[in-house]
Scaffold this motif. Sequence first.
Motif, PDB file in Angstrom:
ATOM      1  N   SER A 414      18.726 -31.122  14.966  1.00  0.00           N
ATOM      2  CA  SER A 414      18.465 -29.686  14.995  1.00  0.00           C
ATOM      3  C   SER A 414      16.953 -29.453  14.933  1.00  0.00           C
ATOM      4  CB  SER A 414      19.164 -29.018  13.811  1.00  0.00           C
ATOM      5  OG  SER A 414      18.876 -27.635  13.795  1.00  0.00           O
ATOM      6  N   THR A 415      16.458 -28.739  15.933  1.00  0.00           N
ATOM      7  CA  THR A 415      15.015 -28.446  15.985  1.00  0.00           C
ATOM      8  C   THR A 415      14.714 -27.016  15.540  1.00  0.00           C
ATOM      9  OG1 THR A 415      15.249 -27.823  18.309  1.00  0.00           O
ATOM     10  CG2 THR A 415      14.673 -30.122  17.835  1.00  0.00           C
ATOM     11  N   TYR A 420      19.109 -27.761  19.563  1.00  0.00           N
ATOM     12  CA  TYR A 420      19.299 -29.164  19.231  1.00  0.00           C
ATOM     13  C   TYR A 420      18.651 -30.034  20.305  1.00  0.00           C
ATOM     14  CZ  TYR A 420      22.911 -27.396  16.073  1.00  0.00           C
ATOM     15  OH  TYR A 420      23.597 -26.719  15.108  1.00  0.00           O
ATOM     16  N   SER A 421      18.330 -31.281  19.893  1.00  0.00           N
ATOM     17  CA  SER A 421      17.837 -32.296  20.821  1.00  0.00           C
ATOM     18  C   SER A 421      18.813 -33.462  20.798  1.00  0.00           C
ATOM     19  CB  SER A 421      16.444 -32.788  20.428  1.00  0.00           C
ATOM     20  OG  SER A 421      15.498 -31.746  20.528  1.00  0.00           O
TER      21      SER A 421
END
Length: 966
Positions: A414-415, A420-421
């Motif tokens: 979670s960024t 999300y990445s």
Amino acid sequence: MTRQDLLMEIKQVFDMVITLEGPLGSRCLLLSLLLLVAWEEGSCQVQYSVPEEAKHGTFVGRIAQDLGLELAELVPRLFRVESKGRGDLLEVNLQNGILFVNSRIDREELCGRNAECSIHLEVIVDRPLQVFHVEVVVKDINDNPPVFRLKEQRVLIYESRLPDSLFPLEGASDADVGSNSLLTYRLSSSEYFSLDVKTNSDDNTQIGLVLKKSLDREEAPEHNLFLTATDGGKPELTGTIQLLVTVLDVNDNAPGFEQTEYEVRIFENSANGTIVIRLNASDRDEGVNGEISYSFNSLVPTMVSDQFKIDPNTGEIVIRGNLDFEKVNLYKIRIDATDKGHPPMAGHCTVLLKVLDENDNVPQIALTSLSLPVREDAQLGTVIALISVSDLDSGANGQVTCFLTPHVPFKLVSTFKNYYSLVLDSALDRENVSDYALVVTARDGGSPSLSATASVSVDVADVNDNAPTFAQAEYTVFVKENNPPGCHIFTVSARDADAQENALVSYSLVERRVGERALSSYVSVHAESGKVYALQPLDHEELELLQFQVSARDAGVPPLGSNVTLQVFVLDENDNAPALLPLPGAGGAGGAVSELVWRSVGAGHVVAKVRAVDADSGYNAWLSYELQPAAGGARSPFRVALYTGEISTTRSLDEADSPRQRLLVLVRDHGEPALTATATVLLSLVESGQAPKASSRVLAGAAGAETALVDVNVYLIIAICAVSSLLVLTLLLYVALRCSAPPSEGACGPGKPTLVCSSAVGSWSYSQQRRQRVCSGEGPPKTDLMAFSPGHPPCPLVGDTSQHQDLNDDHCAKPRQPNPDWRYSASLRAGMHSSVHLEEAGILRAGPGGPDQQWPTVSSATPEPEAGEVSPPVGAGVNSNSWTFKYGPGNPKQSGPGELPDKFIIPGSPAIISIRQEPANSQIDKSDFITFGKKEETKKKKKKKKGNKTQEKKEKGNSTTDNSDQ
């Protein structure tokens, strides 16, 4: 007819006669009076009375006595009583002439409401016929209570009626007469009503209900009263009726709701027709005045009427359109309730409808910035894609969590909120998984929760990280000799787990020299298919084993490769005929063997021996000897041993035998087809005294040949002793190292030394049914040493003092002897020509991890239970003359792991090396350590006194030659 009735009739007649005119009327009047008086005198002779409901047998009167009849004449005159329709009510006892009640008498049933009631009886007697009239008056008793026609009487009164209003009621009736039927009434206590009773001139009584005060239906819609009627009899009887006064409504009340405002909560997306609320307005009136109709107020906006509808009769508000929390979450609805009275009256309320959020919106997933494909050597943490999620719902329904399907080498990081990445979480291996079908799942916090999925296909790009591999590290190939040039002998196949050009495999030979020639002159390999071809015919006699390596290399950058070892065994074919060996000292021309034979020899004496070899091996080199029949069919006194070539006498020689015998010996191998050679043996029969008279030229030649043979044998014995001594020293050193070294995982056997007993078997072993492990320490394997299992029971351990046994025990020092005739039987000889099979290859190992040397062997078993099994050697070359002899049925003796064999054979040498391990304190005869050939026979010959020098040299030469053949 009663008296009163009669008087009334007379009066009526008198009135009628008076009205007549003239004297005729007077005469008629007198006549009528006379007739009436006469009828009265005859019809009403006796009168009785009886109360109703009298019991059976109740006395009424003495009718016989009253009629003036004697009791005795009642029966003879047939006394009888008759009554029209009522003959069973009264009865006369003919014994005493008494009239009594026979059955129940009900006055009301007989006479109804008449004031007077009587029963008329006719008494008839015969001889003479007489008729008497008797009247029985039935008296009334108070046995009937007052009865109302209905059990309940309803009275309907409007609530608007004024006080003192009269409402007529229906009275009761009494079946009795007279004072028993006089009724009085009373009403139960009530604050609203009273009872009014009136009696008319005709004695009819009228009763009525009088309203004392105004009624209110909303307070008391009904009034329950009880009206009681009591008669004048003794005792008094009463009857009761329920008066149900119903107050009728008038429209004097408006409808009203329980609440002026209602609050309702309902979820969005509720189905059409769902009831929001059921309103219940009440009107205290009834009938049409209390019938209520529901409707939306005229001020309600159109949006409300489009979304909802109300049932005018039930007051149910239902959904008619789709409710969406995201658009409108609150509705305010005004409702009117109107009755149907005149004039109509209305009530009002307000409904506040709150729309609740429902988890009806699926999360949405957006994928951006895909970096595909991913190299399998990508670093951990490499970003593959960016993912964002969203949900239109609110609260927990709009809170979204995102995750991946399990068991994949990726993870979501979670960024930012809902961002999300997708990153690499563990190492990739394209050979295990070449692509991943990732499923990204976004799930909200609703109940039940909704989820959305998005598929991401991640391809793994190949990296050349796998070398070609073969299924086996080593292959064994068997090829028959004399193969055609360019024939395909084997196909190697390597598999590369990589893909595309990294998996393209090419094959090549690992070049080396085989003897004086390059490997590529023998074999070649196809670069693409891996097929191995023999470029020239292979010769078993020249090259028995061709060992080489094939390299497989891929086309990656950098290229990777691996090797596989091929062991090509060249199988022998019967392409060499037997070759006769010349014997030292043999005379004759053209390869013929000449021998002198004394006529005094007995049957079975060996007079000569034919020696032959075959360059082939195995069955192809297994020779048998046959004596060709003599010309003319004469029976020869000699025979030849089938497998040794020894020519011996079949009987004692006599004078009739020809002094010169010419024998033709056919030497045949066991190949397919069999190849043969013929040896000529010239035997000269001489007398014992004629031996010294032989020609000096022949004796000189024989002496020279004998000397040459002795010299050759001496050199041969010296060489064998040297080689054998070296072998024995090596084995002693090995045993010493084994006894002193601690046991380890790579050891060849247990630490305790094993006593291995020498075998007295006269045959030599080559075919190995059991693999033996021979360790010679570190270094390359020794392929020139072959160990074979002995054919005798095992011996005890030297170090085991608890079970110590003498070394001279029968099962140790004296092994079980084989069948004296160990040669092949007739059935076995026939089977060997048709069945040749490869047994389990014997194995020679040089130490832990060393390569195994495999030798194909052939064998056949004898049918005798106690006999052994004889196997000719295969692949041992021309000078191989060792055989395998195995004991008994099933070959019970097999050396265990780590045990040393008691015999060793050096290929190319006729010696058998026997090894014995004795305890340290035992005395060992060094002369028994190594034996060559027929040791016992040699000892006997040494003990003989030296006789004739020529004869001694000849015997010694023969003994040495026999040892060499074996």
